[in-house]
Design a protein around this motif. Structure first.
Motif, short mmCIF file in Angstrom:
data_model
loop_
_atom_site.label_atom_id
_atom_site.label_comp_id
_atom_site.label_asym_id
_atom_site.label_seq_id
_atom_site.Cartn_x
_atom_site.Cartn_y
_atom_site.Cartn_z
N HIS A 1 105.22 -1.86 -79.57
CA HIS A 1 104.23 -1.12 -80.35
C HIS A 1 104.88 -0.13 -81.33
O HIS A 1 104.24 0.81 -81.79
CB HIS A 1 103.26 -0.38 -79.42
N ALA A 2 106.16 -0.37 -81.64
CA ALA A 2 106.87 0.52 -82.56
C ALA A 2 106.29 0.47 -83.97
O ALA A 2 106.45 1.42 -84.74
CB ALA A 2 108.36 0.16 -82.59
N SER A 3 105.60 -0.63 -84.33
CA SER A 3 105.03 -0.76 -85.67
C SER A 3 103.80 0.12 -85.86
O SER A 3 103.33 0.31 -86.98
CB SER A 3 104.68 -2.21 -85.96
N ILE A 4 103.27 0.66 -84.75
CA ILE A 4 102.12 1.57 -84.82
C ILE A 4 102.65 2.99 -85.03
O ILE A 4 103.53 3.44 -84.29
CB ILE A 4 101.28 1.50 -83.54
N PRO A 5 102.15 3.73 -86.02
CA PRO A 5 102.63 5.09 -86.25
C PRO A 5 102.53 5.95 -84.99
O PRO A 5 101.60 5.79 -84.19
CB PRO A 5 101.69 5.61 -87.35
N GLY B 1 86.06 -9.44 -98.10
CA GLY B 1 84.89 -8.59 -97.99
C GLY B 1 84.28 -8.55 -96.61
O GLY B 1 83.42 -7.70 -96.32
N ASP B 2 84.73 -9.44 -95.71
CA ASP B 2 84.24 -9.42 -94.33
C ASP B 2 84.88 -8.25 -93.57
O ASP B 2 85.90 -7.70 -93.98
CB ASP B 2 84.56 -10.73 -93.62
N HIS B 3 84.29 -7.93 -92.44
CA HIS B 3 84.74 -6.80 -91.63
C HIS B 3 84.82 -7.24 -90.16
O HIS B 3 83.93 -7.94 -89.66
CB HIS B 3 83.75 -5.63 -91.77
N ILE B 4 85.90 -6.82 -89.49
CA ILE B 4 86.13 -7.16 -88.08
C ILE B 4 86.18 -5.88 -87.26
O ILE B 4 86.85 -4.92 -87.64
CB ILE B 4 87.47 -7.91 -87.88
N VAL B 5 85.47 -5.84 -86.14
CA VAL B 5 85.60 -4.75 -85.17
C VAL B 5 86.65 -5.17 -84.15
O VAL B 5 86.55 -6.24 -83.54
CB VAL B 5 84.27 -4.45 -84.47
N MET B 6 87.69 -4.33 -83.96
CA MET B 6 88.82 -4.70 -83.12
C MET B 6 89.09 -3.67 -82.02
O MET B 6 88.87 -2.48 -82.21
CB MET B 6 90.10 -4.86 -83.95
N THR B 7 89.58 -4.17 -80.90
CA THR B 7 90.07 -3.30 -79.83
C THR B 7 91.11 -2.33 -80.38
O THR B 7 92.02 -2.74 -81.12
CB THR B 7 90.70 -4.15 -78.71
N ASP B 8 91.01 -1.06 -80.00
CA ASP B 8 91.98 -0.08 -80.52
C ASP B 8 93.36 -0.24 -79.88
O ASP B 8 94.38 -0.16 -80.55
CB ASP B 8 91.46 1.36 -80.36
N ASP B 9 93.40 -0.49 -78.59
CA ASP B 9 94.67 -0.65 -77.88
C ASP B 9 95.11 -2.10 -78.00
O ASP B 9 95.14 -2.85 -77.04
CB ASP B 9 94.49 -0.25 -76.40
N VAL B 10 95.47 -2.48 -79.22
CA VAL B 10 95.78 -3.87 -79.51
C VAL B 10 97.30 -4.04 -79.61
O VAL B 10 98.04 -3.09 -79.87
CB VAL B 10 95.07 -4.30 -80.81
N TYR B 11 97.76 -5.26 -79.37
CA TYR B 11 99.19 -5.57 -79.48
C TYR B 11 99.73 -5.11 -80.85
O TYR B 11 99.06 -5.26 -81.87
CB TYR B 11 99.39 -7.07 -79.29
N GLY B 12 100.94 -4.58 -80.86
CA GLY B 12 101.51 -4.05 -82.09
C GLY B 12 101.60 -5.06 -83.22
O GLY B 12 101.42 -4.73 -84.39
#
Length: 378
Positions: free
Chosen positions: A338-342, A88-99
């Motif tokens: 970063h191939a795992s990112i669509p 139920g917790d929420h994390i704000v993350m950098t968008d350009d993050v490692y794949g």
């Protein structure tokens, strides 16, 4: 104690029992006890190992932390840190993050109802706008992988403190030699130690440093319970790598700046991503919070076909994933790290098919530039 001296003399760096100037490799799983429950501080190597403990004291010292922890990989370190939080917790993350971090959050951690939102953390207002009632932490990379975006650590710390959040910083690209996030207000700093800290492409490991005894106790409980610990041989390799970290980081940055100068004047290069450039949007922030700009850069040659041709023609840049080693590495993030990112998401972020990422090593700079010149012109 100054940085390079700390790399040699920080933490536990010798063996008091024998006088050995290098910490021994304690290749052992269990330890004899004087009586039941009465031991010398070590009972089982998942819980604690003298070689791993020595490494953990070193990284704590380098990051000016309360405690350090060594894990079997960078992803094991990130996963263990995420286990500090609840369903139920929420994390704000950098968008350009490692794949790998993207894959972890979207395909594994999400199954435990730990939610997250990706934002461009180089804009503090976007970070604050993404905070929800159930947000518990901000997770950032700076510089990011592979676009080298920069996030203002002091501003992130202010936002985290204002909203009573943990600030977690992936410090892999900068290393503790260039940047100390805990000193700037972060709560947790982590590394894929396989990269610059190891420095020789011979070990897979993760490191975490925390700023409070409470976090240290909680993370040690997770580390011991999950068992994602680093072995003694790999711990020793990291300690050996740390001793030359300062020298390597300086040599790599010197080479990187000269490669950037070369690429700036090349017709086949449409864009360069490097925080050391004066026109990089995060240049001033990077200069203010880090002692160096590092040895990572990315550049765009316009298409995936052209990128493939460049990779096919280089000789001294090794086509491989990972980064931060003494040998120079080259990769296409869209097809590799970063191939795992669509693809739609990659393009939205700016990770194009023609983007090439370099991890610059310590070879002779003239050889590296000649290698790139020949590859780009052919």
């Amino acid at each position: 104690m100054r940085a390079k001296t700390k790399m040699i003399h920080g933490g536990i760096t010798s063996d008091k029992e024998t006088g050995a100037v290098s910490v021994p490799i304690y290749q052992v799983s269990t330890y004899e006890q004087e009586s039941a429950g009465n031991h010398s501080g070590y009972e089982y190597s998942r819980t604690g190992n003298p070689t791993r403990h020595a490494l953990e004291t070193v990284i704590a010292n380098l990051e000016n932390a309360t405690s350090g922890f060594a894990f079997g990989s960078g992803m094991a370190a990130i996963t263990s840190v995420m286990m500090l939080f609840d369903t139920g917790d929420h994390i704000v993350m950098t968008d350009d993050v490692y794949g790998g971090s993207y894959r972890l959050m979207t395909s594994v951690i999400n199954r435990f109802q730990l939610d997250h939102t990706y934002v461009d953390t180089s804009y503090p207002e976007k970070v604050e706008a993404a905070i929800q009632e159930n947000t518990t932490a901000i997770f950032i990379e700076t510089p990011t992988n592979p676009l080298l975006k920069i996030t203002d650590l002091k501003k992130m710390a202010e936002i985290a403190k204002k909203h009573n959040l943990f600030l977690i910083v992936d410090n892999t690209f900068a290393t503790p030699y260039w940047q100390q996030p805990l000193d700037l207000g972060a709560d947790i700093v982590l590394h894929s130690a396989s990269k610059y800290i190891g420095g020789h492409s011979d070990v897979v490991a993760g490191l975490v440093a925390v700023n409070t005894a409470d976090l240290a106790e909680r993370l040690h409980f997770i580390q011991n319970s999950v068992g994602a610990v680093l072995g003694p041989q790999d711990s020793w390799l990291l300690m050996r790598g740390i001793k030359t970290l300062g020298l390597r980081m300086e040599a790599m940055e010197t080479n990187t700046k000269k490669i950037v100068e070369f690429l700036q004047d090349h017709d086949h290069v449409s864009k360069i991503f490097y925080p050391g450039l004066n026109d990089h949007p995060g240049h001033d922030v990077a200069a203010g919070q880090a002692a160096g700009f590092g040895g990572m850069l990315s550049f765009d040659v316009g298409s995936g076909e052209k990128a493939d041709k460049v990779l096919d023609k280089v000789n001294y840049f090794t086509l491989a994933e990972s980064l931060g080693a003494v040998e120079s590495l080259i990769s296409i993030p869209a097809k590799m790290t970063h191939a795992s990112i669509p693809r739609d998401r990659r393009l939205e972020l700016g990770i194009t098919d023609g983007l090439i990422r370099l991890s610059v090593g310590i070879e002779d700079i003239d050889d590296l530039i000649e290698d790139l010149k020949n590859a780009l012109e052919r």
